[in-house]
Design an enzyme around this catalytic site. Sequence first.
Site, PDB file in Angstrom:
ATOM      1  N   CYS A 114      43.522  38.194  46.364  1.00 47.08           N
ATOM      2  CA  CYS A 114      44.191  38.299  45.066  1.00 47.08           C
ATOM      3  C   CYS A 114      45.676  38.603  45.191  1.00 47.08           C
ATOM      4  O   CYS A 114      46.411  38.516  44.205  1.00 47.08           O
ATOM      5  CB  CYS A 114      43.510  39.366  44.207  1.00 47.08           C
ATOM      6  SG  CYS A 114      41.732  39.104  44.008  1.00 47.08           S
ATOM      7  N   HIS A 251      48.437  41.684  39.350  1.00 46.38           N
ATOM      8  CA  HIS A 251      47.208  40.906  39.462  1.00 46.38           C
ATOM      9  C   HIS A 251      46.261  41.331  38.352  1.00 46.38           C
ATOM     10  O   HIS A 251      46.051  42.526  38.114  1.00 46.38           O
ATOM     11  CB  HIS A 251      46.576  41.137  40.838  1.00 46.38           C
ATOM     12  CG  HIS A 251      45.144  40.727  40.919  1.00 46.38           C
ATOM     13  ND1 HIS A 251      44.686  39.513  40.464  1.00 46.38           N
ATOM     14  CD2 HIS A 251      44.044  41.404  41.393  1.00 46.38           C
ATOM     15  CE1 HIS A 251      43.374  39.448  40.667  1.00 46.38           C
ATOM     16  NE2 HIS A 251      42.973  40.576  41.223  1.00 46.38           N
ATOM     17  N   ASN A 282      39.455  37.419  35.822  1.00 50.33           N
ATOM     18  CA  ASN A 282      40.078  37.649  37.123  1.00 50.33           C
ATOM     19  C   ASN A 282      40.065  36.340  37.900  1.00 50.33           C
ATOM     20  O   ASN A 282      39.015  35.874  38.335  1.00 50.33           O
ATOM     21  CB  ASN A 282      39.312  38.740  37.870  1.00 50.33           C
ATOM     22  CG  ASN A 282      39.923  39.078  39.220  1.00 50.33           C
ATOM     23  OD1 ASN A 282      40.619  38.274  39.818  1.00 50.33           O
ATOM     24  ND2 ASN A 282      39.636  40.274  39.713  1.00 50.33           N
TER      25      ASN A 282
END
Length: 326
Positions: A114, A251, A282
């Site tokens: 990520c 993020h 996500n």
Amino acid sequence: MTRHSRIAGIGAYRPRRSIANSQIARHLGLTEDWIVKRSGIERRGYADPDESLAMMASAAAVEALKQSDTAPDQIGCVVVATGTRLLQGPSLASQIAFTVGASNAAAFDISAACAGFAHGIALASDMVKAGTANHILVIGAERLTDIVDKDDPSTAFLFADGAGAAVISASDKERIGPVAWGSDGSRSSAISMTGCWDPALQSDPSLPWPRLAMVGWKVYRWATTELASVARQAIERAGMTVSDIDAFIPHQANRLITEELVRQLQFRNDTVIAHDIINTGNTSSASIPLALDRLLTEGELTSGMRALTIGFGSGLVYAGQVIEIP
């Protein structure tokens, strides 16, 4: 003359299908309200079969090239951050370079989960400043629905698909700050692509593989105790203070993590905070450029504003830098 770097353009691709909590909660034994309270997510994008990883990445790349007014043959390197390219080779980057017309560009993938997009920006910025290339295409792209266990109530509601891209170009002044990055391999078991958490059983051919596994509380505890200091390092290395930051684009892992970092960092009251996770979920390496694109599209960001970006994920790895909005 000293060379600097800048983000010249941003592109994004969001899957056509937007999945509401109501469509998955009951299957997972959860309630819609519980999902919102634990993550902030209300909807997420799921790619259809024709929305391949390469297709989404290429679409985002084309948009970034257009926004930056950069011709494909001007691109000197293509860097793709992804954790869901389920082939060891060839690289997704080489495929994208060919597809968008950057036929002479160097091309490689990076694996930084990520935090991948933030790593890619750091690499591209340094390459531009060193004179390795004048224009570099950085892409974060994921089809996490390919590896998420759709029956796992701890992960299935979190992860989604999408792609974002940026063109990094030479600049007359510093518009991408120095990176603050690192890793903590002692916590590598918190998020991994496996079939099972028990290493003794991972060779069992009856287990599904690859699958994304995560111990969410470990990630939350680490992120909310370690990342604020990384954010401050990135701000300081850019020669700024927290009060200079106009936008915070972390993020999009979990809205609770974002809110806790905002509390710790004490931004100005008018600092724009990215909450793209609400409608996107996500998307791992794609989440920062997707959030950046949404804020630009909705007019919350304007050219010249200074944004702190920070990515973090499996490894555990992290990277952050201050960028100037193109």
